[in-house]
Design an enzyme around this catalytic site. Structure first.
Site, PDB file in Angstrom:
ATOM      1  N   ASP A  97       0.827  -1.208   0.000  1.00  0.00           N
ATOM      2  CA  ASP A  97       0.000   0.000   0.000  1.00  0.00           C
ATOM      3  C   ASP A  97       0.865   1.262   0.000  1.00  0.00           C
ATOM      4  O   ASP A  97       2.048   1.228   0.340  1.00  0.00           O
ATOM      5  CB  ASP A  97      -0.960   0.005   1.203  1.00  0.00           C
ATOM      6  CG  ASP A  97      -0.238  -0.115   2.545  1.00  0.00           C
ATOM      7  OD1 ASP A  97       0.719  -0.895   2.635  1.00  0.00           O
ATOM      8  OD2 ASP A  97      -0.616   0.591   3.498  1.00  0.00           O
ATOM      9  N   GLU A 162      -0.049  -1.318   5.601  1.00  0.00           N
ATOM     10  CA  GLU A 162       0.993  -0.841   6.523  1.00  0.00           C
ATOM     11  C   GLU A 162       0.782   0.617   6.908  1.00  0.00           C
ATOM     12  O   GLU A 162       1.046   1.017   8.024  1.00  0.00           O
ATOM     13  CB  GLU A 162       2.382  -1.004   5.890  1.00  0.00           C
ATOM     14  CG  GLU A 162       3.538  -0.764   6.853  1.00  0.00           C
ATOM     15  CD  GLU A 162       3.957   0.688   6.965  1.00  0.00           C
ATOM     16  OE1 GLU A 162       4.644   1.034   7.936  1.00  0.00           O
ATOM     17  OE2 GLU A 162       3.593   1.511   6.092  1.00  0.00           O
TER      18      GLU A 162
HETATM   19 ZN    ZN Z   1       6.519   2.276   4.345  1.00  0.00          ZN
END
Ligand code: ZN
Length: 409
Positions: A97, A162
């Protein structure tokens, strides 16, 4: 030519492949639903196609259910390179992401169209975390092409989520029994420094607290009829300052080397000047050295609040918005010395171990007892407009990773 030199050369020949892979990954925005996106599914498909095309094998799918995205799940991918033994693994974990591009006028190009300027790749995600991701793929490819078998299994993990808390990424994966094992080691190439010398091995514990001070609202012209929550809250925030004195021990691994207790967000109270506020809410961001006991910190905070309650007649509620701690990776862990040797050899810098203020995904692995290092040679352009990645860094990091895969420093 010795084997190491051959490996380095092999990695350098992947320059065009790296650019093509970075271009394809950059073209698919992988934004979390909280950031107005549809998640990482499409980007995961692009990555799987690449890995298949490169002959690296089949990615195992470890999705986490998330009803907010099309398809209902967030992808986590695992690619295994079998080693001579399979009872322990070396992990490299990167995330798929990205964060949104932010103000578009600050970009000199379309954030989702890769621009190549000499050694510089520009686009959203090219550094955070595609540099580490692509390095790990190139390293695995070169090890495989050279016909080398790693001493232990190599596991490339590409996670979702994340940037927005990891609930659907590593936090979902650590709950899968048997996936991570105590003799494993891990590299998280999602942090580092411009010269590649910093190896992050520890994080401070994080405690985010919300204080709600409850008094009694009344007209400001007759303050004796109420209890001023704002005034009591202001005394409380000053009294909390004593924490820094009581937790004054130092650990030079960190900068600053001591625990910090910082008052931050303040919520609005009454909208007008002539009402005495009956409620006051503020937050404290605590970064505590790993050696300190968070329960003891909380007990002291509670007792400070009790003092303010007694002195001002208010009530004080404390809510733990976030609480996370993880044991440091020992500075003499084999992964630390192997990485230091590889960094010295590839980049000619003396590596040093550091601790940070907290908040990387490495903490989730350390909590499982897995020695984990966060490292990369990066331009520190993450989350910035015109985010960039330098090709020599990406390729150099791939050499370092290949050496670690082969169990060499
Ligand atoms: Zn990162």
């Amino acid at each position: 030519m010795d084997e190491r030199e051959a490996l380095r050369k092999r990695v350098e020949e992947k320059r065009d492949l790296v650019i093509d892979l970075q271009r394809d990954l950059t073209a698919v925005p992988a934004l979390a639903p909280q950031n107005g996106g549809t998640g990482e599914a499409e980007k995961a498909q692009v990555l799987v196609r690449w890995i298949t095309r490169l002959g690296l094998g089949t990615c195992e799918s470890l999705p986490a259910a998330d009803s907010r995205v099309p398809g209902g799940e967030r992808p986590n991918l695992l690619l295994t390179l079998p080693g001579r033994v399979s009872d322990r693994s070396f992990w490299i974990m990167s995330h798929m992401d990205i964060v949104p591009p932010g103000e578009l006028s600050l970009w000199e190009s379309d954030p989702y169209k890769l621009v190549v300027k000499g050694d510089r790749l520009i686009g959203r995600g090219v550094e955070d975390n595609q540099q580490g991701l692509v390095s790990s793929v190139v390293a695995a490819l070169c090890v495989k092409e050279a016909g080398l078998v790693p001493p232990r299994s190599v596991k490339l993990l590409f996670v979702a989520d994340e940037e927005t808390g990891s609930e659907f990424g590593i936090q979902a994966l650590v709950k899968r029994p048997g996936l991570f094992r105590p003799r494993d080691e891990a590299l998280v190439p999602d942090g580092g420094s411009e010269d590649g010398s910093q190896i992050e091995i520890a994080e401070k514990s994080i405690l985010w607290l919300r204080f709600r001070v409850r008094g009694k609202q009344c007209h400001a012209s007759t303050p004796q009829k109420g209890i001023n929550a704002f005034e009591a809250g202001s005394h409380l925030v000053v009294r909390l300052g004593v924490l820094a004195e009581h937790y004054a021990s130092q650990d030079l691994l960190f900068d600053p080397p001591r625990s910090t207790f910082t008052p931050t967000k303040k919520e609005a109270n009454v909208p007008n000047i002539n009402t005495l506020p009956g409620e006051d809410i503020f937050h404290l961001d605590c970064r505590v050295l790993p050696r300190e006991d968070l329960d003891a910190v909380m007990a002291e905070i509670r007792s400070i609040c009790d003092g303010v309650q007694g002195d001002f007649g208010v009530g004080v509620d404390i809510q733990q918005v976030q609480r996370a701690s993880s044991p440091p990776t020992p500075a003499d862990a084999p992964i630390v010395s192997a990485l230091s040797r590889a960094v010295k050899d590839v980049y000619d810098v003396q590596a040093k171990t550091v601790g940070i203020g907290g908040g990387t995904v490495g903490a989730f692995l350390r909590k499982m007892g897995i020695p984990t290092v966060v490292w990369g040679k990066i331009g520190e352009a993450a989350h910035q407009p015109n985010e960039f990645c330098l090709l020599p860094n990406l390729l150099g990091d791939a050499v370092v990773m290949a050496r670690l895969m082969l169990g060499e420093g």
